[in-house]
Design a protein around this motif. Structure first.
Motif, PDB file in Angstrom:
ATOM      1  N   PHE A   1       7.782  -3.558   1.994  1.00 55.02           N
ATOM      2  CA  PHE A   1       6.948  -3.132   2.964  1.00 55.02           C
ATOM      3  C   PHE A   1       6.988  -4.166   4.103  1.00 55.02           C
ATOM      4  O   PHE A   1       6.335  -5.277   3.749  1.00 55.02           O
ATOM      5  CB  PHE A   1       5.686  -2.741   2.692  1.00 55.02           C
ATOM      6  CG  PHE A   1       4.845  -2.236   3.677  1.00 55.02           C
ATOM      7  CD1 PHE A   1       5.262  -1.788   4.748  1.00 55.02           C
ATOM      8  CD2 PHE A   1       3.272  -2.156   3.510  1.00 55.02           C
ATOM      9  CE1 PHE A   1       4.547  -0.962   5.836  1.00 55.02           C
ATOM     10  CE2 PHE A   1       2.525  -1.357   4.431  1.00 55.02           C
ATOM     11  CZ  PHE A   1       3.175  -1.022   5.647  1.00 55.02           C
TER      12      PHE A   1
ATOM     13  N   PRO B   1      -0.212  -2.271  10.353  1.00 52.21           N
ATOM     14  CA  PRO B   1      -0.808  -1.293   9.261  1.00 52.21           C
ATOM     15  C   PRO B   1      -1.811  -1.684   7.996  1.00 52.21           C
ATOM     16  O   PRO B   1      -2.435  -1.000   7.743  1.00 52.21           O
ATOM     17  CB  PRO B   1       0.639  -0.899   8.757  1.00 52.21           C
ATOM     18  CG  PRO B   1       1.527  -2.086   9.176  1.00 52.21           C
ATOM     19  CD  PRO B   1       1.048  -2.408  10.192  1.00 52.21           C
TER      20      PRO B   1
ATOM     21  N   HIS C   1       3.433   5.663  10.960  1.00 51.74           N
ATOM     22  CA  HIS C   1       4.063   5.500   9.559  1.00 51.74           C
ATOM     23  C   HIS C   1       3.938   6.661   8.829  1.00 51.74           C
ATOM     24  O   HIS C   1       3.424   6.963   7.627  1.00 51.74           O
ATOM     25  CB  HIS C   1       3.489   4.290   8.743  1.00 51.74           C
ATOM     26  CG  HIS C   1       3.644   3.133   9.336  1.00 51.74           C
ATOM     27  ND1 HIS C   1       4.615   2.183   9.343  1.00 51.74           N
ATOM     28  CD2 HIS C   1       2.394   2.279  10.125  1.00 51.74           C
ATOM     29  CE1 HIS C   1       4.154   1.044  10.235  1.00 51.74           C
ATOM     30  NE2 HIS C   1       3.065   1.158  10.498  1.00 51.74           N
TER      31      HIS C   1
ATOM     32  N   ASN D   1       6.098   8.455   6.825  1.00 54.31           N
ATOM     33  CA  ASN D   1       6.628   8.613   5.521  1.00 54.31           C
ATOM     34  C   ASN D   1       6.152   7.774   4.567  1.00 54.31           C
ATOM     35  O   ASN D   1       6.769   7.421   3.266  1.00 54.31           O
ATOM     36  CB  ASN D   1       8.102   8.298   5.638  1.00 54.31           C
ATOM     37  CG  ASN D   1       8.711   9.539   6.836  1.00 54.31           C
ATOM     38  OD1 ASN D   1       8.232  10.866   6.495  1.00 54.31           O
ATOM     39  ND2 ASN D   1       9.912   9.065   7.167  1.00 54.31           N
ATOM     40  N   ASN D   2       4.900   6.795   4.822  1.00 54.29           N
ATOM     41  CA  ASN D   2       4.582   5.810   3.696  1.00 54.29           C
ATOM     42  C   ASN D   2       3.864   6.778   2.686  1.00 54.29           C
ATOM     43  O   ASN D   2       2.508   7.275   3.147  1.00 54.29           O
ATOM     44  CB  ASN D   2       3.841   4.895   4.500  1.00 54.29           C
ATOM     45  CG  ASN D   2       3.185   3.869   3.454  1.00 54.29           C
ATOM     46  OD1 ASN D   2       2.361   4.025   2.658  1.00 54.29           O
ATOM     47  ND2 ASN D   2       3.760   2.636   3.747  1.00 54.29           N
TER      48      ASN D   2
END
Length: 649
Positions: free
Chosen positions: A432, A503, A567, A569-570
């Motif tokens: 990440f 994030p 985000h 697709n996290n």
């Protein structure tokens, strides 16, 4: 048809040795042998972890799938076991044991026709082994195909004359056929073959009870209990037998022991209520009726008998409520109308009393003399002790489950970025970018950030010479670990002001807000974490509850929705939003976001577990048990507690 699966481990190991053991990176036999030893010591969860390692390296080893299926089966993960046995058959289509054990799991799942096909495959592959015939005989018995069941048990006895379980089950099949004398002979033969086998005496004692030979029943049940002091069904039937010979104190003692061994057995608790009633301990009787209602809310007799008792105690309003519930569950329950009419009469509601009497009489006349159901007969009595099929499973037979039995069941926690001691970490790249970028500088100071559901370092004051926004971020993490949520949230907000769209700060601030709501609620008894009990259902959640919970968690939900826009697709952010929707009682949305998290990363065990919890609450038990089995396979031990409670067949 639950039974412990016993394996010929040496044979499996020998086969495995021929499966290409030359592998410089992994000694396959070591992991297989370790799993074998762990299963032998009943450490099934750790055995699964060892087999996961083996399967990850070589997914074509039929024996590894088979062994993992055995471990799952013994943890009551029937669906997971069946899937693993199918994998085993895929890689070895002539693996007779895999067919046998898949058939057993299918029978447990009430897929009896498919089970029969597997047992027939077992018999084709090993025609001289009794195992296939025995398991098929059990399945025929479950399908009420009694003659075929007896034929299979005959074959088992022919191949293995000292197979005690075959004698016992043939006896049970004959009993279903109505041939109690032949059943008695088979039970007696089993007792002769092994005079130390509790079940032989227990079954014969229960048959003597049904034949009203109470002294002989007591002799056999005494023997069964002396051989197995944890046989709750033997204590239960001995209690019934004591009651039949007017030994109420002994009956109460035995029924208490049966309940202590199997605390969630509604039938035992119901019968204890009747005994309390008989000996005029009315308060205890009512408490037991309430407990039965909690365990089995559709049991019409418990509402009726509770109402009858309340009538005798002049608790008229409560009696009417319970008679009405009994009628709602079975609208043709004539005696319930008569009972309610009696109470209305005592309260002076003569018109309503007459209406109920007339309706009761109309039911009796409608059925005439052909009452196939005693509930339609106004002459029937329902205050005798009753005995019928029920679950007499002990509290647990799985050692590690004891750790979780007394703990509340809740969703697993949020993922957040925490500060950890780098020396304790073995994986340095988090995959990440936002975290890995910060770790480049922090690791030189012995600290490393990681995304986790665990607790982080509570004090990181030594790190002061970092960039301003990083210092704010780290201090916010520290405050959060200390449950100083307001201070943490303020610093996360300052971090976002200094570093917009970060994030880590967005996610952690949402989690801190949610944890603060839950933490405060634990003192105010207002809103808070979800608790799953034996009777909870999403249907019991009111619109007012949903509104209150949604308001309480509105801010963190909004934050995470914004983060997911950045985000999408996290999987960890999707999982966290699933948790927030769960805490907000928005269960459909919760399942959706857990599913999205799994879609993007199938290895998030917590998402499988939490989705399984919600599906249990939605009464989607098959899907729930499948999810929980996957979570257990991935190392979430408490998943097997829920499987033990809700997924046994």
């Amino acid at each position: 048809m639950k039974r412990i699966l016993k394996l010929a481990f040496s044979t499996i190991a020998a086969v495995l040795l021929l499966c290409g053991m030359a592998n410089a990176q992994l000694n396959k036999f070591y992991f297989f042998n370790r799993a074998r030893i762990l299963i032998g010591s009943e450490d099934y969860s750790q055995a699964i972890q060892s087999l996961n390692t083996l399967i990850k390296v070589d997914s074509t080893i039929a024996e590894a799938w088979f062994l993992r299926g055995v471990a799952k089966y013994n943890l009551n993960d029937i669906i997971g076991a069946q899937q693993d046995f199918s994998k085993s058959i895929k890689f070895n289509p002539v693996y007779s044991q895999a067919y046998l054990y898949r058939g057993i799991t299918l029978s447990n799942l009430s897929k009896h026709q498919q089970a029969l096909s597997d047992f027939e495959a077992t018999i084709d592959l090993r025609p001289n082994s009794p195992d296939g015939y025995y398991s098929r005989g059990i399945t025929y018995l479950l399908l009420n195909r009694i003659e075929k069941s007896i034929d299979d048990f005959n074959k088992v006895i022919q191949l293995q004359p000292k197979n005690i379980d075959a004698w016992l089950n043939r006896g049970s099949a004959k009993l279903y056929k109505g041939d109690s004398l032949s059943a008695l002979a088979d039970y007696s033969k089993a007792a002769v073959l092994n005079p130390f086998y509790s079940e032989a005496f227990g079954k014969r004692g229960r048959l003597y009870y049904q034949m009203k030979k109470f002294n002989l029943a007591l002799d056999d049940l005494d023997k069964a209990i002396s051989l197995d002091s944890l046989s709750s069904i033997s204590y239960f039937f001995r209690a019934l037998t004591h009651s039949e010979v007017d030994q109420d104190n002994l009956a109460l003692k035995d029924i208490n022991t049966a309940i202590e061994i199997s605390p969630d057995n509604a039938l035992s608790i119901y019968n204890r209520a009747i005994i309390y009633w008989t000996i005029k301990e009315f308060k205890n009787a009512l408490a037991d009726f309430d407990r039965v209602i909690k365990l089995n809310p559709e049991n019409v007799l418990v509402y009726y008998n509770k109402a009858v008792l309340q009538t005798s105690l002049e608790q008229y309003n409560s009696a009417i409520e319970n008679f009405s519930t009994a009628i709602e569950l079975f609208p043709d329950f004539a005696n319930a109308y008569m009972g309610r009419a009696n109470v209305h009469g005592r309260l002076g509601n003569y018109y309503q009393a007459q209406m109920d009497r007339n309706y009761a009489q109309s039911i009796a006349e409608l059925y005439g003399e052909s009452h196939t159901n005693a509930l339609t007969d106004t002459t029937s009595s329902f205050t005798n002790l009753i005995a019928f099929s029920s679950d007499f499973t002990p509290r647990t037979s799985i050692p590690f489950i004891d750790e979780y039995e007394s703990k509340p069941v809740d969703i697993l926690p949020f993922f957040k970025v925490i500060a950890t001691d780098m020396a304790k970490q073995s994986i340095y790249s988090q995959g990440f970018m936002a975290i890995d970028t910060l770790n480049t500088g922090l690791m030189q100071k012995g600290v490393m950030l990681t995304l986790s559901t665990e607790r982080g370092i509570k004090s990181i004051d030594s790190i002061v010479d970092t960039a301003s926004w990083v210092s704010h971020l780290l201090k916010a993490m520290e405050y959060s670990e200390q449950k100083r949520f307001n201070s943490a949230i303020e610093l996360y907000q300052e971090t976002i002001d200094l570093k917009p769209n970060n994030p880590i700060a967005f996610n952690n601030m949402a989690v801190a807000q949610a944890e603060m709501v839950t933490f405060i609620a634990s003192f105010e008894d207002r809103v808070g974490s979800l608790r799953l009990n034996m009777t909870i259902s999403t249907n019991t959640v009111s619109k007012n509850d949903i509104a209150n919970q949604s308001d309480a968690y509105a801010e963190p939900i909004k934050l995470l929705e914004e983060l997911i826009e950045m985000h999408p697709n996290n999987p960890y952010f999707l999982y966290n939003l699933g948790n927030l929707y769960t805490l907000s009682y928005q269960f459909e949305n919760a399942v959706l976001y857990y599913s999205l998290a799994i879609e993007h990363n199938v290895n998030i065990a917590q998402a499988w577990y939490n989705r399984g919890l919600i599906r249990l609450m939605q009464r989607e038990n098959e899907l729930a048990c499948s999810d929980l089995g996957k979570a257990g396979e991935m190392g979430i031990k408490q998943a097997y507690l829920l499987i033990h409670r809700f997924c046994k067949r």
